[in-house]
Scaffold this active site. Structure first.
Site, short mmCIF file in Angstrom:
data_model
loop_
_atom_site.label_atom_id
_atom_site.label_comp_id
_atom_site.label_asym_id
_atom_site.label_seq_id
_atom_site.Cartn_x
_atom_site.Cartn_y
_atom_site.Cartn_z
CB CYS A 195 28.50 31.59 49.61
SG CYS A 195 29.95 30.22 49.79
CB CYS A 219 31.62 31.79 51.55
SG CYS A 219 31.68 31.48 49.89
#
Length: 150
Positions: A68, A65
């Protein structure tokens, strides 16, 4: 459960901080509060997060991600700013599917503020440090107000 090596922002000394434990981590050299950053998975989430002696900022993230990876340094900055007040716990949802399911994670990153197993606040998606700081401070102050009520 392991421990993390944390460099004291005050004196520069390296300290070992356990993922779980009582109290608040302090530098062994200068005794200033240290940022408490740990990782948790399905097997140790309860011990590291729910039994924490301080509120916990939980980062439910994934290695693949991009957002993230972008928000991670912001969360670590907040952990340093709130040293002695919170613990930052990172949970890789791919490695901890039961934890991700328990909190109905549909998007990553998903951030939780928890205290003694109770979710105080929840937010999905990455955000800049000032927005995350406001969200965290609001969750912590609302909880402090709840504890003060008779």
């Amino acid at each position: 459960m392991g421990s993390e090596k944390v460099k004291c922002p005050n004196c520069g000394k390296t300290n070992n901080i356990p993922a779980a434990g009582e109290g608040k981590p302090r530098c062994g050299n200068c005794h200033e509060p240290l940022p408490w950053i740990a990782a948790a998975g399905d097997g140790d989430f309860a011990e590291i997060v729910e039994k924490s002696s301080v509120p916990v900022l939980v980062d439910l993230w994934a290695t693949w991600c991009g957002p993230c990876r972008m928000v991670s340094p912001a969360l670590e900055q907040l952990a340093r700013e709130h040293a002695g007040q919170i613990k930052l716990v990172k949970v890789d949802v791919d490695a901890a599917p039961r934890t991700a399911e328990r909190f109905t994670v549909r998007a990553v990153p998903t951030l939780l503020v928890m205290d003694r197993g109770e979710v105080l606040a929840r937010q999905s998606g990455a955000a800049p440090v000032p927005q995350l700081r406001t969200w965290l401070d609001q969750a912590l102050s609302e909880n402090a107000g709840e504890e003060a009520k008779p």
